[in-house]
Design a protein around this motif. Structure first.
Motif, short mmCIF file in Angstrom:
data_model
loop_
_atom_site.label_atom_id
_atom_site.label_comp_id
_atom_site.label_asym_id
_atom_site.label_seq_id
_atom_site.Cartn_x
_atom_site.Cartn_y
_atom_site.Cartn_z
N THR A 71 0.84 -1.21 0.00
CA THR A 71 0.00 0.00 0.00
C THR A 71 0.88 1.26 0.00
OG1 THR A 71 -1.56 -1.23 1.35
CG2 THR A 71 -1.92 1.13 1.19
N VAL A 128 9.87 5.17 0.55
CA VAL A 128 10.92 5.16 1.56
C VAL A 128 11.87 4.00 1.23
CG1 VAL A 128 11.44 4.81 4.01
CG2 VAL A 128 9.40 6.11 3.33
N HIS A 138 14.03 1.66 2.76
CA HIS A 138 14.48 1.03 4.02
C HIS A 138 15.27 -0.21 3.58
CE1 HIS A 138 10.99 -1.78 3.77
NE2 HIS A 138 10.44 -0.74 3.19
N LEU A 173 15.66 -5.74 6.93
CA LEU A 173 14.58 -4.76 7.16
C LEU A 173 14.06 -4.20 5.84
CD1 LEU A 173 15.78 -2.69 10.26
CD2 LEU A 173 13.91 -4.34 10.14
N ALA A 190 8.89 -4.03 -2.07
CA ALA A 190 8.58 -2.69 -2.58
C ALA A 190 9.82 -1.79 -2.54
CB ALA A 190 7.46 -2.06 -1.76
N LYS A 221 4.68 -2.19 10.17
CA LYS A 221 4.99 -2.67 11.51
C LYS A 221 6.42 -3.20 11.56
CE LYS A 221 2.92 -5.07 15.27
NZ LYS A 221 1.65 -5.40 15.85
N GLY A 247 9.50 -5.22 11.84
CA GLY A 247 9.75 -6.66 11.87
C GLY A 247 8.70 -7.50 11.17
N MET A 285 4.49 -6.77 5.12
CA MET A 285 3.08 -6.58 4.79
C MET A 285 2.63 -7.62 3.77
SD MET A 285 1.96 -4.10 6.65
CE MET A 285 2.97 -4.75 7.96
C1 LIG Z 1 -2.32 3.72 3.72
C2 LIG Z 1 -0.81 3.51 3.59
C3 LIG Z 1 -0.06 4.42 2.86
C4 LIG Z 1 1.33 4.27 2.75
N1 LIG Z 1 2.05 5.18 2.02
C5 LIG Z 1 3.41 5.01 1.86
C6 LIG Z 1 4.16 5.89 1.03
O1 LIG Z 1 3.63 6.80 0.36
N2 LIG Z 1 5.51 5.69 0.96
C7 LIG Z 1 6.14 4.67 1.64
O2 LIG Z 1 7.36 4.52 1.51
N3 LIG Z 1 5.43 3.81 2.40
C8 LIG Z 1 4.09 3.94 2.52
N4 LIG Z 1 3.37 3.05 3.28
C9 LIG Z 1 4.11 2.03 4.03
C10 LIG Z 1 4.49 0.81 3.18
O3 LIG Z 1 3.32 0.18 2.70
C11 LIG Z 1 5.29 -0.17 4.09
O4 LIG Z 1 6.48 0.44 4.53
C12 LIG Z 1 5.58 -1.50 3.43
O5 LIG Z 1 5.96 -2.40 4.46
C13 LIG Z 1 6.72 -1.45 2.40
O6 LIG Z 1 6.80 -2.72 1.78
P1 LIG Z 1 8.18 -3.48 1.55
O7 LIG Z 1 7.88 -4.56 0.57
O8 LIG Z 1 9.26 -2.50 1.25
O9 LIG Z 1 8.51 -4.12 2.99
P2 LIG Z 1 7.78 -5.38 3.68
O10 LIG Z 1 8.02 -6.62 2.88
O11 LIG Z 1 6.35 -5.04 3.97
O12 LIG Z 1 8.55 -5.47 5.06
C14 LIG Z 1 9.86 -6.06 5.14
C15 LIG Z 1 10.57 -5.54 6.38
O13 LIG Z 1 10.75 -4.14 6.22
C16 LIG Z 1 10.33 -3.45 7.38
N5 LIG Z 1 9.84 -2.12 6.97
C17 LIG Z 1 8.75 -1.83 6.21
N6 LIG Z 1 8.65 -0.50 6.03
C18 LIG Z 1 9.71 0.06 6.69
C19 LIG Z 1 10.16 1.40 6.87
N7 LIG Z 1 9.53 2.44 6.31
N8 LIG Z 1 11.28 1.60 7.61
C20 LIG Z 1 11.96 0.55 8.17
N9 LIG Z 1 11.59 -0.74 8.03
C21 LIG Z 1 10.47 -0.97 7.30
C22 LIG Z 1 9.23 -4.33 7.95
O14 LIG Z 1 9.07 -4.08 9.34
C23 LIG Z 1 9.76 -5.71 7.67
O15 LIG Z 1 10.66 -6.12 8.68
C24 LIG Z 1 1.98 3.18 3.39
C25 LIG Z 1 1.20 2.24 4.09
C26 LIG Z 1 -0.16 2.41 4.20
C27 LIG Z 1 -0.99 1.38 4.96
#
Ligand SMILES: Cc1cc2nc3c(=O)[nH]c(=O)nc-3n(C[C@H](O)[C@H](O)[C@H](O)COP(=O)(O)OP(=O)(O)OC[C@H]3O[C@@H](n4cnc5c(N)ncnc54)[C@H](O)[C@@H]3O)c2cc1C
Length: 308
Positions: free
Chosen positions: A84, A104, A106, A111, A115, A301, A303, A306
């Motif tokens: 999302t 972002v 990260h 971590l 995405a 969240k 750790g 999503m």
């Molecule tokens: C309504 C909504 C709007 C959002 N808008 C944005 C946006 O515009 N831009 C944006 O960057 N994100 C946004 N997010 C957050 C984004 O969906 C999450 O950060 C998501 O987990 C990123 O997916 P990933 O595949 O990178 O990591 P995941 O596979 O989901 O997580 C892998 C690991 O990364 C860690 N992780 C996830 N996000 C972060 C972080 N920011 N910092 C440190 N560790 C992290 C988790 O805790 C986990 O351990 C939004 C979320 C919601 C619900």
């Protein structure tokens, strides 16, 4: 015939701009994206992004009218990953739509996720699917920001909420509104420009190596003239799901009786779910804010990966 409110559309990367150490801005367009559009202010409109599995094609989602179940019905290996995000900019003319997302980065080992990894490597011409409001749809939903008649607002969030906060503030231009926005970011170099209304004081809070929430929480509480007690977060608030408690919806299933007689500020708080949970407890339970005045949203969240 009415238009479906949302749809997965094929989106091609038009531009990539590394804004700062933690943010990368990606603009999407292409012929299919022209189907995306919004009738009203975008505010914190959430959208779903579907990333292809490494070295795989984009998932081919059937068109039954129920995109989510069509996507779920695909074999796991070809479904890709859904996450999302928020719309930072949406620009439309009669024939085309460009949609910009601030990701972002990260990237610390253990971590990161699909995405952030995709965004870090994205180049012009790369493609994903975006599930976003479609032009012509009556009401797509997915916007939580709703200040009602409140003329004073407090927006608070971490770097994942920064794009939504920026969009909300820029969409409020020209309206009678005052208040403050608190945005916690990893470093001072992550402070970005926001064209906020003159009456809203935007305060960037670099975390500079501290834990998530260590800059944001005291700033919000001191704005309210209160402080956090030292009690741990109650077990019920630390389950795997994201906290989602708004004036109109309770993720925990609490009964909601909207109070239309409320006056005072409207609060919108989003970010790491544990941080938002502690703020909720301090604001609603300890400080006595009515839940009809506040939207609390766990955006991610610590750790936990999503699932869309
Ligand atoms: C309504 C909504 C709007 C959002 N808008 C944005 C946006 O515009 N831009 C944006 O960057 N994100 C946004 N997010 C957050 C984004 O969906 C999450 O950060 C998501 O987990 C990123 O997916 P990933 O595949 O990178 O990591 P995941 O596979 O989901 O997580 C892998 C690991 O990364 C860690 N992780 C996830 N996000 C972060 C972080 N920011 N910092 C440190 N560790 C992290 C988790 O805790 C986990 O351990 C939004 C979320 C919601 C619900």
């Amino acid at each position: 015939m009415s238009t479906a409110p949302y749809g997965p559309v094929r989106a091609r990367v038009l531009g990539v701009d590394r804004l700062s150490p933690s943010f990368i801005r990606i603009t999407f367009g292409g012929p299919d994206m022209a189907r995306v559009g919004a009738r009203t202010a975008v505010f914190d409109q959430r959208i779903k992004l579907i990333f292809p599995s490494p070295c795989a094609e984009l998932p081919a989602i059937a068109g039954s009218g129920d995109w989510y179940n069509d996507w779920l019905a695909l074999p796991e290996g070809s479904r890709g990953a859904m996450r999302t995000y928020s719309i930072r900019f949406l620009e439309m003319d009669d024939h085309s739509t460009e949609l910009t997302v601030d990701f972002v980065l990260h990237m610390e080992p253990g971590l990161s996720g699909p995405a952030a990894n995709w965004a870090a490597a994205a180049g012009v011409g790369d493609e994903i699917l975006i599930v976003a409001p479609l032009r012509g749809a009556e009401s797509a939903g997915g916007i939580e920001f709703d200040r009602g008649s409140a003329e004073s607002i407090v927006l608070a969030g971490d770097e994942t909420a920064a794009p939504a906060i920026a969009r909300i503030l820029e969409d409020l231009h020209g309206e009678t509104v005052s208040g403050a926005a608190f945005i916690e970011v990893p470093t001072a170099a992550d402070i970005l420009d926001i064209d906020a209304p003159a009456g809203v004081d935007v305060r960037w809070l670099p975390r500079s190596g501290a834990a998530h929430g260590e800059a944001l929480t005291p700033a919000v509480l001191s704005h309210l003239g209160t402080r956090l007690d030292d009690a741990p977060v109650p077990a019920a608030d630390t389950a795997d799901g994201l906290l989602w408690e708004t004036p109109h919806f309770s993720g925990a299933g609490e009964s909601i009786v909207p109070d239309t007689t409320l006056s005072g500020a409207y609060y919108w708080i989003a970010g790491e779910s544990g941080v938002v949970t502690r703020l909720r407890r301090a604001l609603v339970r300890d400080h006595g804010l009515h839940r009809s005045q506040v939207a609390f949203m766990g955006y991610w969240k610590l750790g936990v990966a999503m699932r869309g």
